[in-house]
Write a protein that holds these residues in place. Structure first.
Motif, PDB file in Angstrom:
ATOM      1  N   LEU A 183      12.893  12.747  77.526  1.00 14.17           N
ATOM      2  CA  LEU A 183      11.578  12.095  77.381  1.00 14.17           C
ATOM      3  C   LEU A 183      11.116  12.140  75.934  1.00 14.17           C
ATOM      4  CD1 LEU A 183       9.483  13.118  80.517  1.00 14.17           C
ATOM      5  CD2 LEU A 183      10.469  10.895  79.958  1.00 14.17           C
ATOM      6  N   ASP A 220      12.909   9.606  74.163  1.00 12.29           N
ATOM      7  CA  ASP A 220      12.319   8.305  74.503  1.00 12.29           C
ATOM      8  C   ASP A 220      11.053   8.046  73.688  1.00 12.29           C
ATOM      9  OD1 ASP A 220      14.257   7.689  76.236  1.00 12.29           O
ATOM     10  OD2 ASP A 220      13.135   8.061  78.079  1.00 12.29           O
ATOM     11  N   ASN A 221      10.248   9.146  73.519  1.00 13.57           N
ATOM     12  CA  ASN A 221       8.998   9.004  72.760  1.00 13.57           C
ATOM     13  C   ASN A 221       9.273   8.756  71.290  1.00 13.57           C
ATOM     14  OD1 ASN A 221       7.420   9.337  74.998  1.00 13.57           O
ATOM     15  ND2 ASN A 221       7.288  11.567  74.781  1.00 13.57           N
ATOM     16  N   LEU A 257      14.322   3.281  73.778  1.00 13.01           N
ATOM     17  CA  LEU A 257      15.543   3.951  74.248  1.00 13.01           C
ATOM     18  C   LEU A 257      15.573   4.025  75.784  1.00 13.01           C
ATOM     19  CD1 LEU A 257      18.098   5.330  73.097  1.00 13.01           C
ATOM     20  CD2 LEU A 257      16.913   7.519  73.294  1.00 13.01           C
ATOM     21  N   ASN A 258      14.494   4.476  76.390  1.00 10.94           N
ATOM     22  CA  ASN A 258      14.303   4.522  77.864  1.00 10.94           C
ATOM     23  C   ASN A 258      15.443   5.176  78.639  1.00 10.94           C
ATOM     24  OD1 ASN A 258      11.862   3.243  77.631  1.00 10.94           O
ATOM     25  ND2 ASN A 258      12.776   1.202  77.846  1.00 10.94           N
ATOM     26  N   LEU A 259      15.936   6.315  78.149  1.00  9.19           N
ATOM     27  CA  LEU A 259      17.057   7.002  78.814  1.00  9.19           C
ATOM     28  C   LEU A 259      16.690   7.488  80.221  1.00  9.19           C
ATOM     29  CD1 LEU A 259      18.939   9.253  76.215  1.00  9.19           C
ATOM     30  CD2 LEU A 259      19.848   7.383  77.568  1.00  9.19           C
ATOM     31  N   ASN A 266      10.669   9.525  87.651  1.00  5.56           N
ATOM     32  CA  ASN A 266      10.784  10.512  86.571  1.00  5.56           C
ATOM     33  C   ASN A 266      10.263  11.867  87.021  1.00  5.56           C
ATOM     34  OD1 ASN A 266      11.765   8.471  85.122  1.00  5.56           O
ATOM     35  ND2 ASN A 266       9.966   8.194  83.804  1.00  5.56           N
ATOM     36  N   GLU A 292      14.427   6.385  82.306  1.00  9.20           N
ATOM     37  CA  GLU A 292      14.288   5.265  83.257  1.00  9.20           C
ATOM     38  C   GLU A 292      15.650   4.726  83.682  1.00  9.20           C
ATOM     39  OE1 GLU A 292      11.724   2.020  82.234  1.00  9.20           O
ATOM     40  OE2 GLU A 292      10.073   3.415  81.780  1.00  9.20           O
ATOM     41  N   GLN A 293      16.570   4.672  82.691  1.00  9.02           N
ATOM     42  CA  GLN A 293      17.912   4.147  82.999  1.00  9.02           C
ATOM     43  C   GLN A 293      18.617   5.035  84.013  1.00  9.02           C
ATOM     44  OE1 GLN A 293      20.166   3.431  79.418  1.00  9.02           O
ATOM     45  NE2 GLN A 293      18.489   2.220  78.571  1.00  9.02           N
TER      46      GLN A 293
END
Lengths: 353, 155
Positions: A116, A119-120, A125-127, A99, A129-130
């Motif tokens: 991010l 994501d928070n 959701l973790n976009l 990241n 990381e994906q």
């Protein structure tokens, strides 16, 4: 009921079916050879009209093509490989992407912060990381490439034999073009002869014109885009130019791919915003020249298909067979549509239906 | 010895089939290479006695040359008119300069062998070999001229 006739037709149908099953493995060879021979046919005909026998015309053209490929390989391939490595390095940063690495790329800061933030705000959701995982996979694949080549040597050999067989089959298709056509038309009865002649002639013309136009357009767009990107200073202009040229096969949507690739390259390189604008402008100008100069001169008419139909065809092609089918589905649908139109019109005019 | 040599060579070369195209008046002035190219684009068709070759108002794509046999042509416009075509005559050239459709019906009156060429193949051939095209058009014009004089003579 004429039983002799019926038995003959049934046996003929069985024989044709058996033939189709027996030869099914070579259909892909035949189609590829047909495409290749369509591209070379005008050259062979031109030489034949200058009193050079067809077989010699084909050989002369093969020598020319081999010469061009040899020149291309010696002059452009090493540069192209460098550009490919560099592009992969830019896109994957040559190591496991974290990241933090992404956050260092200029202009992505805002987008990355936004992701991010999302994501928070949206748990699970973790976009970010994906995205990093996708790039990690690409890097892993590159690392596994030598092993992949060793493991799949039989596939590679069959691919090489496929490429080697195409010119051989094309040689006979080109040399005996009129003989094959005559034998094909011999099969039709007198009632359908003229209709068959029209259909064979139209298919020959449509397919030939379309395939040649497509090849010339890919080459023209690749050269134009490479020059334009070189002028504005985008890295790897030849590779992006060729990708844009190939993507151009898909009408309406293909050109966007080339533009997007150029802009994304600048973005990941960390170039200034103005360079991204220049890259987009260069690709836009390429399309302007292509649409107003290259395409009308080479093809004459554009593919008359509604953008929605093109979009649906590309999507269906993608679902059916990936990127290759995305590229060939639109021309295929266009050709099938043309053949059906010619068939229907002429069946009516000959009072058969 | 010379005759034997010619016979021996002909075993490998085969007879020059395409030379017979010169019997058709519109191809009579073409060179042997032109005839060789043209022959590659020709198709042989056989019709039996009373078989229809084409009907009026059919789309025009094929031009026929009579190799053997006889054909009855019926024109339906401007009053019914019949004509018999024989060896080395052609069908479709007049219509080619008239429009996209046949203006007459053709029927074989005995067993007939025809040489057929696609209109687009012939036009492509003429476009690719303009000198040869001039010779073909010259022959066609001569035929049309004699046809006009023939009609004028009847009146």
């Amino acid at each position: 009921m004429n039983w002799t006739k019926t038995i003959f037709y049934v046996l003929l149908a069985i024989l044709i079916l058996a033939g189709l099953i027996f030869y099914r493995w070579v259909f892909s060879y035949l189609i590829a050879a047909l495409v290749f021979s369509y591209i070379l046919d005008p050259g062979v005909t031109w030489l034949e009209h200058r009193k050079i026998p067809r077989w010699l015309s084909v050989l002369l053209l093969y020598l020319t093509v081999i010469g061009i490929i040899a020149w291309f390989t010696s002059r452009l391939i090493p540069e192209l490989m460098n550009q490919a490595n560099s592009l992969i390095a830019i896109l994957s940063n040559n190591e496991s992407v974290s990241n933090e690495t992404l956050a260092q790329i200029p202009f992505l800061n805002g987008i990355y912060d936004f992701v991010l933030n999302l994501d928070n705000q949206i748990p699970g959701l973790n976009l970010g990381e994906q995205f990093a995982t996708v790039l990690d996979n690409a890097t892993d694949f590159m690392a596994r490439l030598p092993k992949f080549l060793v493991d799949h040597y039989s596939t590679i050999i069959s691919a090489v034999s496929f490429i080697g067989m195409i010119p051989l089959i094309s040689f006979f298709l080109l040399k005996d073009k009129f003989k094959f056509r005559r034998n094909l038309l011999k099969l039709s009865s007198n009632r359908f002869f003229e209709l068959m002649m029209i259909i064979v002639g139209r298919i020959d013309k449509t397919v030939g014109t379309y395939l040649r136009a497509m090849v010339f357009e890919v080459i023209a767009v690749s050269i134009l885009a490479s020059i334009a990107l070189q002028i504005v200073g985008v890295s790897n202009p030849v590779l992006i130019g060729i990708s844009a040229g190939v993507a151009n096969i898909i009408p309406y949507f293909g050109p966007f791919f080339g533009g997007a690739l150029a802009v994304v390259t600048v973005l990941f390189e960390g170039g200034p915003f103005v360079k991204m604008v220049y890259a987009a402008l260069a690709m836009y100008l390429t399309q302007v020249v292509d649409n107003n100069l290259v395409y009308p001169v080479i093809v004459g008419t554009t593919i008359k298909m509604h953008p929605l139909l093109v979009l649906l065809t590309v999507l269906a092609g993608g679902w059916y067979g990936g990127i290759l089918w995305m590229l060939i589905s639109v021309p295929l649908v266009f050709l099938v549509y043309n053949i059906i139109t010619v068939l229907y019109t002429n069946l009516k005019q000959f009072r058969i239906i | 010895m010379k005759t034997f040599w010619r016979w021996f060579v002909s075993l490998f070369k085969g007879p020059k089939e395409y030379m017979r195209l010169r019997d058709y008046p519109i191809f009579s002035k073409l060179s042997s290479y032109d005839l060789y190219l043209l022959a590659a684009r020709m198709h042989e068709r056989r019709f039996v006695d009373s078989e229809k070759i084409f009907e009026s108002q059919y789309p025009l794509e094929v031009i026929y040359f009579v190799r053997t046999g006889e054909i009855k042509i019926e024109r339906l416009y401007g009053g019914k008119e019949e004509k018999i075509l024989g060896q080395n005559e052609h069908l479709g050239i007049l219509d080619m300069f008239h429009g996209e459709y046949r203006t007459s019906t053709a029927t074989a009156i005995n067993d007939v062998t025809l040489d057929a060429i696609s209109k687009s193949d012939l036009l492509d051939f003429i476009a690719a070999r303009p000198r040869c095209g001039l010779k073909i058009y010259d022959a066609i014009c001569r035929e049309f001229a004699s046809l006009i004089f023939e009609i004028a003579g009847k009146k």
